[in-house]
Design an enzyme around this catalytic site. Structure first.
Site, PDB file in Angstrom:
ATOM      1  N   GLY A  76       0.975  -1.327   0.089  1.00 47.49           N
ATOM      2  CA  GLY A  76      -0.200   0.342  -0.235  1.00 47.49           C
ATOM      3  C   GLY A  76       0.875   1.257  -0.141  1.00 47.49           C
ATOM      4  O   GLY A  76       0.628   2.387  -0.372  1.00 47.49           O
ATOM      5  N   THR A  77       2.212   1.555   0.652  1.00 47.39           N
ATOM      6  CA  THR A  77       2.737   2.326   0.687  1.00 47.39           C
ATOM      7  C   THR A  77       3.213   2.956  -0.710  1.00 47.39           C
ATOM      8  O   THR A  77       3.363   4.072  -1.021  1.00 47.39           O
ATOM      9  CB  THR A  77       4.227   2.304   1.969  1.00 47.39           C
ATOM     10  OG1 THR A  77       3.452   2.290   2.679  1.00 47.39           O
ATOM     11  CG2 THR A  77       5.052   3.211   2.041  1.00 47.39           C
ATOM     12  N   ASN A 159      -7.408   4.939   9.433  1.00 47.64           N
ATOM     13  CA  ASN A 159      -6.471   3.160  10.050  1.00 47.64           C
ATOM     14  C   ASN A 159      -6.847   3.588  11.133  1.00 47.64           C
ATOM     15  O   ASN A 159      -7.078   2.920  12.581  1.00 47.64           O
ATOM     16  CB  ASN A 159      -5.042   2.823   9.471  1.00 47.64           C
ATOM     17  CG  ASN A 159      -4.767   4.389   9.655  1.00 47.64           C
ATOM     18  OD1 ASN A 159      -4.733   5.420   9.059  1.00 47.64           O
ATOM     19  ND2 ASN A 159      -3.458   4.653  10.714  1.00 47.64           N
ATOM     20  N   GLN A 187      -7.658   0.410   4.247  1.00 46.18           N
ATOM     21  CA  GLN A 187      -8.371   0.413   5.281  1.00 46.18           C
ATOM     22  C   GLN A 187      -9.509  -0.378   5.097  1.00 46.18           C
ATOM     23  O   GLN A 187      -9.677  -0.763   5.909  1.00 46.18           O
ATOM     24  CB  GLN A 187      -8.390   1.031   6.663  1.00 46.18           C
ATOM     25  CG  GLN A 187      -6.762   1.240   6.809  1.00 46.18           C
ATOM     26  CD  GLN A 187      -6.512  -0.205   8.082  1.00 46.18           C
ATOM     27  OE1 GLN A 187      -8.044  -0.341   8.258  1.00 46.18           O
ATOM     28  NE2 GLN A 187      -5.332   0.393   8.477  1.00 46.18           N
ATOM     29  N   SER A 207      -3.999  -2.909  -0.586  1.00 44.29           N
ATOM     30  CA  SER A 207      -2.933  -3.759  -0.146  1.00 44.29           C
ATOM     31  C   SER A 207      -3.019  -4.954   0.458  1.00 44.29           C
ATOM     32  O   SER A 207      -4.397  -4.574   1.545  1.00 44.29           O
ATOM     33  CB  SER A 207      -1.716  -2.570   1.143  1.00 44.29           C
ATOM     34  OG  SER A 207      -1.304  -3.616   1.838  1.00 44.29           O
ATOM     35  N   HIS A 209      -2.855  -7.061   2.885  1.00 41.71           N
ATOM     36  CA  HIS A 209      -2.397  -7.735   3.753  1.00 41.71           C
ATOM     37  C   HIS A 209      -4.176  -7.646   5.141  1.00 41.71           C
ATOM     38  O   HIS A 209      -4.125  -7.426   5.569  1.00 41.71           O
ATOM     39  CB  HIS A 209      -1.558  -7.864   4.478  1.00 41.71           C
ATOM     40  CG  HIS A 209      -1.081  -6.897   4.805  1.00 41.71           C
ATOM     41  ND1 HIS A 209      -1.250  -6.402   6.178  1.00 41.71           N
ATOM     42  CD2 HIS A 209      -0.678  -5.622   3.951  1.00 41.71           C
ATOM     43  CE1 HIS A 209       0.011  -4.632   6.617  1.00 41.71           C
ATOM     44  NE2 HIS A 209       0.276  -4.086   5.089  1.00 41.71           N
ATOM     45  N   CYS A 333       5.373   4.587  20.118  1.00 47.05           N
ATOM     46  CA  CYS A 333       6.466   4.951  21.322  1.00 47.05           C
ATOM     47  C   CYS A 333       7.908   4.856  20.331  1.00 47.05           C
ATOM     48  O   CYS A 333       8.299   4.300  20.088  1.00 47.05           O
ATOM     49  CB  CYS A 333       6.583   3.850  21.589  1.00 47.05           C
ATOM     50  SG  CYS A 333       7.436   4.094  22.750  1.00 47.05           S
TER      51      CYS A 333
HETATM   52  C1  LIG Z   1      -4.819   3.208   5.465  1.00 47.28           C
HETATM   53  C2  LIG Z   1      -3.213   3.201   5.010  1.00 47.28           C
HETATM   54  N1  LIG Z   1      -2.377   3.618   4.012  1.00 47.28           N
HETATM   55  C3  LIG Z   1      -1.001   2.900   3.309  1.00 47.28           C
HETATM   56  C4  LIG Z   1      -0.511   1.691   4.481  1.00 47.28           C
HETATM   57  C5  LIG Z   1       0.406   1.060   4.493  1.00 47.28           C
HETATM   58  O1  LIG Z   1      -0.079  -0.017   3.844  1.00 47.28           O
HETATM   59  P1  LIG Z   1       1.132  -1.427   3.297  1.00 47.28           P
HETATM   60  O2  LIG Z   1       2.092  -2.005   5.302  1.00 47.28           O
HETATM   61  O3  LIG Z   1       0.573  -2.310   2.488  1.00 47.28           O
HETATM   62  O4  LIG Z   1       2.438  -0.570   3.255  1.00 47.28           O
HETATM   63  C6  LIG Z   1      -1.314   1.379   6.137  1.00 47.28           C
HETATM   64  C7  LIG Z   1      -1.193  -0.069   7.041  1.00 47.28           C
HETATM   65  O5  LIG Z   1      -1.336   0.323   7.418  1.00 47.28           O
HETATM   66  C8  LIG Z   1      -2.854   2.153   6.117  1.00 47.28           C
HETATM   67  O6  LIG Z   1      -3.376   1.942   7.063  1.00 47.28           O
END
Ligand SMILES: Cc1ncc(COP(=O)(O)O)c(C=O)c1O
Length: 389
Positions: A76-77, A159, A187, A207, A209, A333
């Protein structure tokens, strides 16, 4: 490796989900039998390519788009990065557009990318405010638009607090003004409708996962006619928009997971919504000085997020872990000192109170008994942490 701990009640599905065994089955042949490179011309390669293109059609059917509009990525990133940087650089180069609009509650995959574009590459950005529930106002989007706006990016669902944003309305504003609109739907994937026509989006990131698929694979929908500068150059994979040998087993797994999640979405969403409401109302009844964060109704079905005043969430999470419950908080943290989440402060919560943010996200394996266990344990833990127990 140790056997999985069967006593663990997993309530962190917003962080990641276990891979559905049906998805594992779908992926298996692509490691040792159909292992060809999808770009190779002999039959092993063509088989891999066919499986990948089949996966692309499956995904496209869920998104209600053309298969050619789907780019497979590594997560997703990466999808968020490709959307933002790709469109921002392209629009600056071709049309001198230098301004980015986004919300103040984005995941860092968007937030930090915008910050880098501002600090290192001279873009300007508007970070839109949100209301107490985490909602962006489409009117604010309209007012933020400038003649040099390159792209608008607003997440579909948050998220940390589960808030669902008015994506179709924001998209309508963007369309009217001729500005590409990206949504981070990571999400929302598997939980909400992903029809890109109804959502009025030009780009959408997912994404695998987060919907019971494998980690390390994602996709970016790019509407035909939306140009972007590739971030990764090399081979001509993904129609020249994302170089690199495609991860066929993971792509097959992602498509299988998305199809299953969408088919089961309505029934599972209703079940999760009931469990979540039971969890939230029981916890709020038993924990004094606690409140729900995010919108009571406009939220992801399995998403419960609470702010518990007078405790540090990090300590609560450790105590929950000892009790066999995996959950999460909104605060990161860093170097030992907890910092309040940018999402909760954007919602207007006091930074000290925000350190007591707890997130419990339910999924397929969770039952009423799991909810009742947490309802029995968590108030005790909070009482103890507050020094009253
Ligand atoms: C809203 C949102 N965008 C992007 C990501 C990033 O996705 P990935 O873990 O596949 O890089 C996340 C992961 O927690 C997310 O919650």
């Amino acid at each position: 490796m140790n056997e999985p701990d069967t006593r663990t009640i997993y309530m962190d599905h917003a962080a990641t989900t276990p891979v559905d065994p049906r998805v594992v089955q779908a992926m298996l042949p692509f490691w040792t039998i159909h292992y060809g490179n999808a770009s190779s011309i002999y039959s092993l390669g063509r088989q891999a390519n066919q499986a990948m293109e089949e996966a692309r059609r499956t995904v496209a059917a869920v998104l209600n788009c053309d298969a050619k509009e789907v780019i497979f990525t590594s997560c997703g990133t990466e999808s968020d990065n490709l959307a933002l940087r790709g469109v921002a650089f392209d629009r600056r180069q071709r049309a001198k557009k230098n301004h980015i609009i986004t919300s103040s509650i984005e995941h860092h995959a968007i937030g930090h990318t915008v910050e880098q574009l501002v600090k290192q590459f001279g873009f300007e950005a508007t970070f839109l405010p949100v209301d107490r529930y985490g909602a962006v106002d489409p009117g604010d989007v309209e007012r933020a638009i400038r003649p040099d706006t390159a792209i608008i990016s607003v997440m579909y669902a948050n998220n940390e607090v589960g808030a669902i944003e008015p994506i179709a309305e924001v998209g309508a504003v963007a369309r009217r003004r001729g500005i590409p609109f990206h949504t981070d739907a990571v999400q929302a994937g598997g939980q909400l409708s992903l029809d890109v026509q109804a959502l009025n989006v030009d780009l959408l990131a997912l994404s695998a996962h987060k919907f019971y698929g494998p980690k390390g694979v994602g996709l970016l929908y790019v509407r035909r006619g939306t140009r972007l500068l590739p971030a990764q150059t090399g081979g001509s994979q993904e129609r020249g928009r994302r170089a690199g040998t495609e991860n066929v087993p993971y792509i097959v797994g992602m498509a299988a997971a998305l199809e299953l999640a969408q088919a089961e979405r309505t029934a599972e969403g209703a079940r999760l919504g009931r469990l979540r409401d039971r969890l939230v109302s029981s916890l709020l009844a038993r924990i004094p000085d606690a409140e729900l964060t995010g919108h009571p109704a406009q939220r992801l079905p399995g998403h419960a997020s609470l702010l518990i005043r007078g405790v540090e969430a990090q300590s609560v999470l450790i105590a929950l872990d000892l009790a066999g419950v995996a959950a999460s908080s909104g605060s990161a943290c860093a170097s030992g000192a907890p910092t309040p989440s940018h999402v909760l402060t954007a919602l207007g919560f006091d930074p000290t109170d925000a350190l007591g943010a707890l997130r419990l996200t339910l999924g397929k394996e969770n039952t009423e008994a799991d909810v009742d266990f947490v309802v029995a344990k968590l108030p005790e833990i909070v009482e103890r942490m507050r020094g009253n127990g």
